[in-house]
Every structure is written in structure tokens, then in C-alpha cells.
Scaffold this active site. Sequence first.
Site, PDB file in Angstrom:
ATOM      1  N   GLU A   1      51.297  37.225  11.856  1.00 13.77           N
ATOM      2  CA  GLU A   1      52.307  36.607  12.716  1.00 13.77           C
ATOM      3  C   GLU A   1      52.350  35.131  12.311  1.00 13.77           C
ATOM      4  O   GLU A   1      51.528  34.341  12.756  1.00 13.77           O
ATOM      5  CB  GLU A   1      51.940  36.723  14.200  1.00 13.77           C
ATOM      6  CG  GLU A   1      52.993  36.077  15.087  1.00 13.77           C
ATOM      7  CD  GLU A   1      52.487  35.663  16.468  1.00 13.77           C
ATOM      8  OE1 GLU A   1      53.324  35.499  17.366  1.00 13.77           O
ATOM      9  OE2 GLU A   1      51.267  35.480  16.662  1.00 13.77           O
TER      10      GLU A   1
ATOM     11  N   ASP B   1      47.263  38.073  14.880  1.00 14.45           N
ATOM     12  CA  ASP B   1      47.884  37.239  15.901  1.00 14.45           C
ATOM     13  C   ASP B   1      47.745  35.756  15.535  1.00 14.45           C
ATOM     14  O   ASP B   1      46.701  35.333  15.038  1.00 14.45           O
ATOM     15  CB  ASP B   1      47.196  37.520  17.246  1.00 14.45           C
ATOM     16  CG  ASP B   1      47.866  36.801  18.393  1.00 14.45           C
ATOM     17  OD1 ASP B   1      49.076  36.991  18.582  1.00 14.45           O
ATOM     18  OD2 ASP B   1      47.171  36.041  19.105  1.00 14.45           O
TER      19      ASP B   1
END
Length: 504
Positions: free
Chosen positions: A256, A221
Site C-alpha cells: 500500500e 499496510d
Amino acid sequence: MKKRDIIAVFLILLLFLSGCQEKVEEDVRGYEGRTFYEIFVRAFKDSDGDGIGDIKGVTESLDYLEELGVGGLWLMPINSSPSYHGYDVTDYYSINSEYGNLEDFKELLQEADKRDIMIIMDLVINHTSSEHPWFKEASTSPDSEYRDYYIFTEDESKKYEASPMGGGSPWAKSTLREEYYYALFWSGMPDLNLDNEELRKEFKEIAKYYLELGVDGFRLDAAKWIYNDIEDNLRWWKEFNSYVKEINPEAVLVGEVWDNIRGMEPYAEVLDSFFVFSMGEDIINGLKWSNLSVLGEKLADSHKKLKEKNPDFVPAPFLSNHDQNRIMNQLVNIDKYKAAAVIYLTLPGTPYIYYGEEIGMSGKKPDERIREPFLWSTDFKKNTQWIDITNDSSIALENQMEQEDSLFNLYKTIINLRKNNPELSLGEIEALDHDHKSVYAVERAYKGSKAYIFVSLSDDESELNIEKGSYNVLYSNVNDYESLKTEGKLNLKSGEILIIKKAD
Ligand code: CA
């Protein structure tokens, strides 16, 4: 032994050996080329009737996912968290009790492994929850060993600082003391200070724990926000990746890195894979404006640029994820939706489907609306109940399974074609030269074998140049034919989606 028996023994041995051969090839199927499926556990499948999706529910859905052709799952955060989405973790070693327990997770890993489905889990390293014991202690006692895990300041002028993401100050006011802490995304998610060696060790231990449990890797993330400086970021991910490979050389780190292709590129040297946001945007924009003539070239270029950075890097194309309006809301038109699906699911790399995309679920922000319960059934009691459903019940999976020309059946067909034809998953990509504005045409070549993907949004037939010869038709949405022969020209029908493979 009679001659007949010798032949029988020989044949059995041959069968056995060819079985072994197949087994070996199956075993070495890596991350590249598979189709992954992103799951928001809370919204996916409820196994115990409390209305909340859970890990056992994911395990129960493996047969479905296998039928769809999926070769890997990305589980959105499953660790303990006070929020519905889980991106603010309070304990990296425990499973969110609403989702189940460690035994459930182990069972999922085992069952997925039996079906050759890889599992990667979200790992949030940029920040924790403000409810995490580290932060609670750090913010109450300045002498705490956890103080340096975060970034505090007493400098009041920080509240006027602009965020590197754009917008207001990333510094949040402490509710306990006269000070501020750095929280780029939200005051409930204080950023971690990865300069702290103990903290680096903590995350390596966490990674080790899950890898030893059988997890195949992590979705990272906010990978570009660990530091605001890109060089610091790259150094951290390189260090973390080397550590992960010591534990399991096959493990994958999927970042990401939400940026344009230039911004993403450097990360191809330190991560195994990342979501190529720009590819999805190119596909959506091309389809929106029915301007497909340069799309093949754009996608091929993006892929090649990343491969040039690092030949082992695996780009992950996708259309939309849990942070973006669903494709149905972006493209509106079902024919364009189908075209988008075919284009990205036949790209090289490892494409990612967002759960519900295969049945055409709609939803636009706020976030909860793009994370609605997966529509297994028209009977809403059979879906998760974590939030009310605004999607049209007629698109439920149980209906689409019965309809031959449904979106679900298209996804299933294309994903399985990808799975069974290495040209479509591992082959080199080249755009075909042509001058039809509304036609997408690419060639995929693997070990001397060639496949072609054509998508037309044109109202007319389009004539394309193609190598003379015989082709097997893997898929066509307008014609029912198994093969075709050309003298060097191919006539693509109006609105046709065609996938062919050279037969000789
Ligand atoms: Ca449940």
C-alpha cells in the site's frame, strides 16, 4: 493386440498427455493477470450465527468467488486486535478469536488452493496496537528489551511537530510517564522502530510462519511510512522481500504505497506489486467528466512506466478500497459504474475488487459505512450483523444472480473473459488513436493475438479505425452478435461496451 486396440491405447495415451500438458500450464499460473478480491472478514460471511463474519464463512464462500472468476483473495487483518478493523495488532501469531482459529485458517488455505485461488493476508509492520505486549512493556519499563522497538522522546516540543502526512503532531503523550511516543496514524497505533535488528528478525519470523502455513504473500499496510525517508524504506523492503523469496520464491509482496505515480514508482523495484491509486482516480475522473479520449493513453503510460522500472513488477489497478468512498457514491450513475468495471478489469496487471463492489454496494465515510455487511440476501439475518445495513436490500446478490443484465453478471462475465483470454490479462496495452471525446479504446496484444476494448459514453455512434478483418465478439452490452467483419472501420453504438478479439 488388434489394430483397433492399438489405436485405442494410442488415443488414451494422447488424451493423458494432453491432460498433463494442461495441468502443467495450470500449475504455473502465477500472480500476474489474476483478479483479486479484497475481503473484510468481519463483514463478509458468518458461518456460526453469531452475526460476525469469520474465516469459515470465507471458506464457505469459495464456490461463489470461484464462480465470479476470482483468482486470489486479500484478507484484511485476521490477527488478534482490540479494534473492529484489526489494523492494530496485539499478537501476530494468533487469529482473531471472533474470526475463528488456526485450524479454520489452515482449512481455508487448503480449500482455496484446490480452487487455484491464492491468498494474501494483511501484514501490518508500520505499527502495533498500543495494547500489544511489546508496547505495554516498553512504555512501563524503560529498561525493557522492547523499549527500542518503538520511538520514545521526553522532548516536549515534539507535540508541536507537523505530521509528514499533513496535519497535527504524530507524537502521542504517554499516559504512564512524562514522555511522548511516535504514532503517525493514531495514538492507539504506536509506530515501530525498524532500525532495531531484533524487530526486523521478528517480522521475518512472522512472515516465515505464515508462508510455511501456505499463505501466498502479504499485503503490506502503510508501506511508505515505515520510515519517513524513502531510501530507508526502500532498503527495508528490499531486505524483507529477499528474505521472503528465500522461503518461497513465488510469494508476492503487495504494497500500500498511497501516492501519485511518481511517488509510487521507486517501490516497483523492491516490491512485487502495489495498488496503483492513480489509475483508479484516472478512470473515475475520466468517467465523471465523460472525458475518455486520453484515458487509454494515461493508463497505458502508467503501466509501462512501472514495467520499465522493473519488468517483473505487477501493477494492481483498482477502483476503491476499504479506505475510500465506494464507487457507487463516486460515480452515482450505473452506466458509468459498469464502464469503470470493464475498463479496470481489462487492464494488464492484477486488478483488485473490493468486496460488495460487484453488486454495487454504496457507502461513504465514516469508515464503518464503507465496510458494511456484504449483501448476500434481502433477508438481513442472512448477512453479517456486525453493523446495521444502510444499503438498499434490492441489490442483494441473490437477486442479481437471477437478473441477466445485473452488475454482478457483468462482473462475472468480464472477470471470466479475463481469466480465459490471456490477451486481456497478460497482453501489452496500447491506446487506439481517435478523436471521440467520450470513447475509450485500447488494444491488448499477447503472443501475436489481439483483443480490443471499447467503451462509449457518447450519445452518438462513433466511427473508429481498426485493422481490417474478422473478429470474435467476446462481449457487447447493446448487440447480441458473435462475430463482426470490418473493412478497417468500426461503428461503436451509443453507450456501447464492446470487447472483441481478432479471429485471423
Ligand atoms: Ca461468526
